[in-house]
Design a protein around this motif. Structure first.
Motif, PDB file in Angstrom:
ATOM      1  N   PHE A   9       8.632  61.454  41.326  1.00  0.00           N
ATOM      2  CA  PHE A   9       9.354  62.301  40.369  1.00  0.00           C
ATOM      3  C   PHE A   9      10.477  63.076  41.056  1.00  0.00           C
ATOM      4  O   PHE A   9      11.588  63.175  40.534  1.00  0.00           O
ATOM      5  CB  PHE A   9       8.406  63.264  39.659  1.00  0.00           C
ATOM      6  N   ALA A  10      10.193  63.642  42.219  1.00  0.00           N
ATOM      7  CA  ALA A  10      11.206  64.417  42.941  1.00  0.00           C
ATOM      8  C   ALA A  10      12.364  63.530  43.379  1.00  0.00           C
ATOM      9  O   ALA A  10      13.534  63.906  43.245  1.00  0.00           O
ATOM     10  CB  ALA A  10      10.567  65.115  44.141  1.00  0.00           C
ATOM     11  N   ALA A  11      12.062  62.343  43.905  1.00  0.00           N
ATOM     12  CA  ALA A  11      13.120  61.427  44.357  1.00  0.00           C
ATOM     13  C   ALA A  11      13.962  60.933  43.190  1.00  0.00           C
ATOM     14  O   ALA A  11      15.199  60.857  43.282  1.00  0.00           O
ATOM     15  CB  ALA A  11      12.511  60.252  45.117  1.00  0.00           C
ATOM     16  N   GLU A  12      13.307  60.598  42.092  1.00  0.00           N
ATOM     17  CA  GLU A  12      14.033  60.125  40.910  1.00  0.00           C
ATOM     18  C   GLU A  12      14.918  61.232  40.341  1.00  0.00           C
ATOM     19  O   GLU A  12      16.064  60.994  39.959  1.00  0.00           O
ATOM     20  CB  GLU A  12      13.048  59.625  39.854  1.00  0.00           C
ATOM     21  N   LEU A  13      14.394  62.452  40.299  1.00  0.00           N
ATOM     22  CA  LEU A  13      15.192  63.585  39.841  1.00  0.00           C
ATOM     23  C   LEU A  13      16.414  63.751  40.735  1.00  0.00           C
ATOM     24  O   LEU A  13      17.537  63.920  40.249  1.00  0.00           O
ATOM     25  CB  LEU A  13      14.353  64.861  39.840  1.00  0.00           C
ATOM     26  N   GLY A  14      16.207  63.694  42.035  1.00  0.00           N
ATOM     27  CA  GLY A  14      17.319  63.830  42.970  1.00  0.00           C
ATOM     28  C   GLY A  14      18.373  62.757  42.783  1.00  0.00           C
ATOM     29  O   GLY A  14      19.574  63.043  42.789  1.00  0.00           O
ATOM     30  N   ALA A  15      17.945  61.531  42.583  1.00  0.00           N
ATOM     31  CA  ALA A  15      18.900  60.434  42.382  1.00  0.00           C
ATOM     32  C   ALA A  15      19.738  60.662  41.130  1.00  0.00           C
ATOM     33  O   ALA A  15      20.958  60.470  41.142  1.00  0.00           O
ATOM     34  CB  ALA A  15      18.153  59.108  42.302  1.00  0.00           C
ATOM     35  N   ARG A  16      19.087  61.110  40.073  1.00  0.00           N
ATOM     36  CA  ARG A  16      19.816  61.344  38.816  1.00  0.00           C
ATOM     37  C   ARG A  16      20.766  62.534  38.927  1.00  0.00           C
ATOM     38  O   ARG A  16      21.891  62.495  38.419  1.00  0.00           O
ATOM     39  CB  ARG A  16      18.842  61.546  37.667  1.00  0.00           C
ATOM     40  N   LYS A  18      22.157  63.676  41.674  1.00  0.00           N
ATOM     41  CA  LYS A  18      23.252  63.268  42.562  1.00  0.00           C
ATOM     42  C   LYS A  18      24.250  62.374  41.827  1.00  0.00           C
ATOM     43  O   LYS A  18      25.462  62.543  41.971  1.00  0.00           O
ATOM     44  CB  LYS A  18      22.684  62.549  43.788  1.00  0.00           C
ATOM     45  N   GLN A  19      23.735  61.468  41.015  1.00  0.00           N
ATOM     46  CA  GLN A  19      24.591  60.575  40.234  1.00  0.00           C
ATOM     47  C   GLN A  19      25.504  61.366  39.293  1.00  0.00           C
ATOM     48  O   GLN A  19      26.661  61.017  39.101  1.00  0.00           O
ATOM     49  CB  GLN A  19      23.726  59.593  39.442  1.00  0.00           C
ATOM     50  N   GLN A  20      24.975  62.448  38.721  1.00  0.00           N
ATOM     51  CA  GLN A  20      25.754  63.291  37.803  1.00  0.00           C
ATOM     52  C   GLN A  20      26.664  64.283  38.544  1.00  0.00           C
ATOM     53  O   GLN A  20      27.512  64.912  37.926  1.00  0.00           O
ATOM     54  CB  GLN A  20      24.809  64.087  36.893  1.00  0.00           C
ATOM     55  N   GLY A  21      26.417  64.452  39.841  1.00  0.00           N
ATOM     56  CA  GLY A  21      27.162  65.460  40.596  1.00  0.00           C
ATOM     57  C   GLY A  21      26.661  66.864  40.322  1.00  0.00           C
ATOM     58  O   GLY A  21      27.407  67.838  40.451  1.00  0.00           O
ATOM     59  N   TRP A  22      25.381  66.992  39.937  1.00  0.00           N
ATOM     60  CA  TRP A  22      24.796  68.271  39.576  1.00  0.00           C
ATOM     61  C   TRP A  22      23.860  68.777  40.665  1.00  0.00           C
ATOM     62  O   TRP A  22      23.303  68.011  41.434  1.00  0.00           O
ATOM     63  CB  TRP A  22      23.995  68.159  38.281  1.00  0.00           C
ATOM     64  N   TYR A  23      23.674  70.099  40.669  1.00  0.00           N
ATOM     65  CA  TYR A  23      22.714  70.747  41.556  1.00  0.00           C
ATOM     66  C   TYR A  23      21.591  71.364  40.734  1.00  0.00           C
ATOM     67  O   TYR A  23      21.803  71.766  39.586  1.00  0.00           O
ATOM     68  CB  TYR A  23      23.381  71.852  42.376  1.00  0.00           C
TER      69      TYR A  23
END
Length: 160
Positions: A9-16, A18-23
């Protein structure tokens, strides 16, 4: 808690993110930084995780995140109103576009008739949507905190 599930869940959240350019920013009370710990266990999370606030006391919620004293007096720290103010304060005091704020009663004591042990309010902020959810978790203190972290990561994934 299933460590692989948490990491996924944490890795998938991070990938999404990062893809959006969001923090992401976190504001945690009963989880004591559990969401922040989960996401920072992912290598490269500095590309999408800005910061986390652990605000256990009411004074910290007020001083760091700007939760209004009247909100805490009228509704308590474990309330929809408090977590919404927490997440808005976390976003305002960070570079993040996405935020999560958590306040609950992990037990074993502290519960009341209206807010039994296991009651958790979580607020989510996304660029076009902010909302709060009340959950009821069961088990001991550790299990309630673990369930809260997993639930928060899952809902963050749904919103990103």
């Amino acid at each position: 808690m299933n460590k692989l599930e948490l990491e996924y869940f944490a890795a998938e959240l991070g990938a999404r993110l990062k893809q959006q350019g969001w923090y992401l920013v976190t504001a945690e009370s009963c989880t004591g930084g559990g969401v922040a710990q989960a996401v920072t266990s992912i290598a490269g999370s500095s590309a999408w995780f800005d910061r986390g606030f652990v605000v256990y006391s009411n004074a910290a919620k007020q001083e760091i995140l700007g939760v209004k004293p009247e909100t805490l007096n009228q509704h308590g720290a474990v309330s929809e109103q408090a977590v919404l103010e927490m997440v808005k304060g976390a976003i305002a005091h960070s570079r993040a576009q996405v935020g999560v704020a958590i306040s609950g009663i992990a037990g074993p004591s502290g519960g009341t008739y209206d807010k039994p042990v296991g009651t958790v309010w979580t607020a989510y902020a996304f660029p076009n949507n902010t909302y709060a959810v009340r959950s009821y978790f069961s088990g001991d203190r550790t299990r309630i905190r673990e369930q809260t972290v997993i639930s928060a990561l899952q809902r963050l994934l749904q919103g990103v």
